[in-house]
Enzyme design. Structure first.
Site, mmCIF file in Angstrom:
data_model
loop_
_atom_site.group_PDB
_atom_site.id
_atom_site.type_symbol
_atom_site.label_atom_id
_atom_site.label_comp_id
_atom_site.label_asym_id
_atom_site.label_seq_id
_atom_site.Cartn_x
_atom_site.Cartn_y
_atom_site.Cartn_z
ATOM 1 N N GLY A 171 65.712 -68.799 20.328
ATOM 2 C CA GLY A 171 64.923 -69.825 21.524
ATOM 3 C C GLY A 171 65.441 -71.167 20.912
ATOM 4 N N SER A 172 65.083 -71.890 21.548
ATOM 5 C CA SER A 172 65.953 -73.379 21.685
ATOM 6 C C SER A 172 66.652 -73.348 20.071
ATOM 7 C CB SER A 172 64.765 -74.321 22.386
ATOM 8 O OG SER A 172 63.845 -74.609 21.711
ATOM 9 N N GLU A 177 68.060 -72.057 18.486
ATOM 10 C CA GLU A 177 69.019 -71.156 17.655
ATOM 11 C C GLU A 177 70.607 -71.159 18.347
ATOM 12 O OE1 GLU A 177 66.076 -69.714 17.863
ATOM 13 O OE2 GLU A 177 65.471 -70.234 16.278
ATOM 14 N N GLU A 232 60.428 -59.348 17.606
ATOM 15 C CA GLU A 232 61.183 -59.168 16.124
ATOM 16 C C GLU A 232 60.590 -58.481 15.182
ATOM 17 O OE1 GLU A 232 59.804 -61.431 18.458
ATOM 18 O OE2 GLU A 232 60.902 -63.774 18.362
ATOM 19 N N HIS A 261 63.416 -66.853 15.654
ATOM 20 C CA HIS A 261 63.235 -68.427 16.440
ATOM 21 C C HIS A 261 62.107 -69.136 14.768
ATOM 22 C CE1 HIS A 261 62.420 -71.301 18.995
ATOM 23 N NE2 HIS A 261 60.865 -70.775 18.911
ATOM 24 N N HIS A 291 48.790 -43.498 -3.173
ATOM 25 C CA HIS A 291 48.332 -44.367 -2.519
ATOM 26 C C HIS A 291 47.189 -44.191 -2.342
ATOM 27 C CE1 HIS A 291 48.188 -44.073 2.586
ATOM 28 N NE2 HIS A 291 46.821 -44.672 2.066
ATOM 29 N N GLY A 343 55.049 -47.902 4.508
ATOM 30 C CA GLY A 343 54.369 -47.375 5.848
ATOM 31 C C GLY A 343 53.452 -48.483 6.916
HETATM 32 N N1 TZD Z 1 49.479 -51.231 11.625
HETATM 33 C C1 TZD Z 1 50.916 -50.948 10.834
HETATM 34 C C2 TZD Z 1 51.952 -52.175 11.563
HETATM 35 N N2 TZD Z 1 50.822 -50.268 10.123
HETATM 36 C C3 TZD Z 1 50.295 -49.243 9.965
HETATM 37 N N3 TZD Z 1 50.357 -48.547 9.115
HETATM 38 C C4 TZD Z 1 48.391 -49.288 10.573
HETATM 39 C C5 TZD Z 1 48.214 -50.050 11.063
HETATM 40 C C6 TZD Z 1 47.356 -48.124 10.125
HETATM 41 N N4 TZD Z 1 47.465 -47.347 10.352
HETATM 42 C C7 TZD Z 1 47.939 -46.040 9.215
HETATM 43 O O1 TZD Z 1 48.712 -46.372 8.650
HETATM 44 S S1 TZD Z 1 48.476 -44.282 10.028
HETATM 45 C C8 TZD Z 1 47.621 -45.220 11.337
HETATM 46 C C9 TZD Z 1 47.702 -46.775 11.580
HETATM 47 C C10 TZD Z 1 47.735 -47.363 12.919
HETATM 48 C C11 TZD Z 1 47.844 -44.255 13.440
HETATM 49 C C12 TZD Z 1 49.374 -43.906 13.844
HETATM 50 O O2 TZD Z 1 49.066 -43.002 14.257
HETATM 51 P P1 TZD Z 1 50.536 -41.991 15.456
HETATM 52 O O3 TZD Z 1 50.477 -41.217 14.017
HETATM 53 O O4 TZD Z 1 49.914 -41.522 16.376
HETATM 54 O O5 TZD Z 1 51.736 -42.693 14.901
HETATM 55 P P2 TZD Z 1 49.016 -39.763 14.154
HETATM 56 O O6 TZD Z 1 50.424 -38.555 13.117
HETATM 57 O O7 TZD Z 1 48.548 -39.241 15.221
HETATM 58 O O8 TZD Z 1 48.668 -39.862 12.907
#
Ligand code: TZD
Ligand code: CA
Length: 525
Positions: free
Chosen positions: A25-26, A28, A47, A70, A281, A400
């Site tokens: 952006g400006s 940088e 980003e 930015h 988890h 994740g």
């Molecule tokens: N937003 C972000 C940035 N990270 C996350 N992990 C999630 C939302 C929540 N989330 C999960 O933990 S798994 C998932 C979401 C939205 C579904 C992913 O779907 P996919 O894979 O189509 O990539 P599958 O195999 O259909 O589950």
């Protein structure tokens, strides 16, 4: 006169940081002015994609890249992916642009009110230098901190009028510094550890990402063979620390207390190397460790050691500890453990099971292929149908956080031009980092992107069943055409719905010199 900009580039050069991932952006522009020819700038369109490319590059090269973002909006947008970067311990140095020093207090446009604070919970170190005279030293501190174990992202915010200031004479001394990160178990400490292990009847190894990140895989193999001990990979692995084809490999630990306890309960000694104890988890409460079992934790991360609720820990470089243990523990002979058999999934007439996708990728891809995976509901299917061998062959989002996989594959391929990268990405995940396709096309980065299009957030459907969370809104994702999206970003693409089409598409993709996207029609069960 040497400007702060020139001195800063000299500092970066000195540390081998000649790849810059950015979105400008400006604020940088004066940093990017007269951009040196020996540096490469990889522009990302978002980003999150910038950060993921840099994270992948850092992990696969072992070298810290610079990320140029930015101000508050750009840095803020990167932070979803940054949540992974802190857990993958990637040495990424983030430089965010700031308004002119004298104007920040007036809250002018694109000033970042408390810039050092913004990414603080996610970074090892974050600073906005109090004076232009401290910019080069602050940047040096950010580089050293990022590279010292445990490695991790750091952040410096620099007001843009600083870049044209004259550098300090003393900056030359700062630029020249070399830092060695060493220390290891003493002979006495090692001997104590060897005695503990030799006294155990049935040791088991649990290996984590630090093993792969510090290139200790072969030491881990030697130790496992010396002990004839079964090897588990620690839960939710972002990297693969042990060859999954090895006869001593038994599988991935599930991410819950009760199941881990049960699977390890037959062993009187659990040796965890290069992983947290443990990264759970799902909530399944229970005893951490069976009566009569002991746990030894080998790590070079003091925070992980301090927070572990059980086990005796040894804080030292994991590669050195594993290597010396492999040389010192008594050799044993034990029967090779058996791996549970898993029945293959069955294709439907118009859609594949994910087993078919991963099996076919394994059959067609070169032996030294690098897998990047972000397809949440198909983790078991992936591990059952692929074999991961040498160091640096598997990467996945360490926290994740979606949006890592697709652009990280681009950064990993840039860092490993001699090998090929295949990125297996869910149709949900793909949308979080989709703009990485454009950077791949522009730089002709030959990643093979495989989008598993099951048209739903499969993992949430499965999780919802387990939690008995009925009557939620729909998590289905109909009507996303990845062939058109990829073509729109300049990446050739094809859609396939059965094994023979997939095989042909993969064969062409691995023969290509640029990126290719394969939309694989799959189903969620
Ligand atoms: N937003 C972000 C940035 N990270 C996350 N992990 C999630 C939302 C929540 N989330 C999960 O933990 S798994 C998932 C979401 C939205 C579904 C992913 O779907 P996919 O894979 O189509 O990539 P599958 O195999 O259909 O589950
Ligand atoms: Ca999906």
């Amino acid at each position: 006169m040497t400007t702060i900009r020139e001195a800063s580039f000299e500092l970066l050069r000195r540390h081998g940081i000649t790849t810059v991932f950015g979105n400008p952006g400006s604020n940088e522009l004066l940093f990017l002015k007269d951009f040196p020819e020996d540096f490469r700038y990889v522009l990302g369109l978002h980003e999150g994609a910038v950060m993921a490319m840099a994270d992948g590059y850092a992990q696969a090269s072992g070298q810290a890249p610079l990320v140029s973002l930015h101000s508050a909006a750009g840095t803020g947008t990167s932070m979803g992916v940054l949540a992974n970067t802190v857990k993958s311990k990637s040495p990424v140095v983030v430089l965010s642009g700031q308004q002119v020093r004298s104007m920040v207090g007036q809250d002018v446009m694109v000033a970042s009110a408390d810039a050092a604070q913004l990414p603080k919970p996610l970074t090892k170190f974050s600073i906005e230098p109090l004076s232009p005279n401290d910019v080069v030293r602050s940047l040096a501190e950010a580089i050293h901190t990022a590279n010292l174990h445990p490695k991790g992202p750091t952040h410096v915010s620099v007001p843009y009028d600083d870049w044209e200031h004259e550098a300090e004479d003393n900056d030359a001394l700062t630029i020249r510094r070399a830092v060695v990160d060493a220390s290891a178990l003493s002979e006495t400490q090692l001997a104590g550890l060897v005695r503990l292990i030799d006294a155990a009847e049935s040791p088991v190894l649990v290996l984590g990402p630090e093993v792969d990140a510090t290139h200790a895989n072969e030491h881990a193999v030697r130790l496992a063979e010396r002990l004839s001990a079964p090897v588990w990979i620690a839960p939710s692995p972002p990297r693969c620390p042990f060859p999954t084809t090895h006869p001593l490999f038994v599988g991935l630990l599930p991410a819950n207390v009760a199941a881990i306890n049960e699977l390890l309960s037959a062993h009187d000694l659990v040796i965890v190397a290069g992983a947290p104890v443990f990264r759970y988890h799902h909530h399944h409460p229970g005893r951490y460790l069976a009566e009569g079992s002991a746990l030894i934790h080998l790590s070079q991360d003091p925070a992980e050691i301090a927070r572990a609720p059980f086990g005796d820990a040894f804080l030292a470089p994991v590669a050195d500890t594993l290597s010396r243990l492999a040389d010192s523990v008594a050799k044993r002979v034990a029967s090779v453990p058996c791996r549970p058999h898993r029945a293959a999934g069955v294709d439907r007439p118009d859609r594949m099971h994910s087993d078919t996708v991963f099996r076919t990728i394994t059959e067609v891809a070169p032996d030294d292929v690098i897998h990047v995976v972000e397809s949440t509901s198909t983790a078991d299917s992936f591990w059952s149908n692929t074999s991961i061998g040498a160091q640096g062959s598997f990467y996945s989002a360490a926290a994740g956080g979606l949006g890592f996989g697709l652009p990280a594959a681009v950064g990993i391929q840039l860092a490993q031009p001699e090998r090929r990268v295949v990125a297996s990405i869910g149709d949900g995940s793909a949308n979080f980092g989709i703009t990485g396709l454009w950077s791949a096309a522009q730089h002709k980065v030959p990643v093979v992107f495989v989008i598993l299009r099951n048209e739903t957030y499969g993992a949430l459907v499965s999780f919802g069943r387990r939690l008995e969370a009925h009557c939620t809104p729909s998590f289905d994702l109909p009507g996303i055409d990845f062939v058109q999206i990829a073509q729109g970003y300049g990446v050739p693409a094809v859609s396939v719905s059965n094994e023979s089409e997939l095989r042909d598409a993969l064969t062409c993709a691995f023969a290509a010199t640029g990126p290719v996207l394969i939309e694989a029609l799959t189903y969620h069960n």
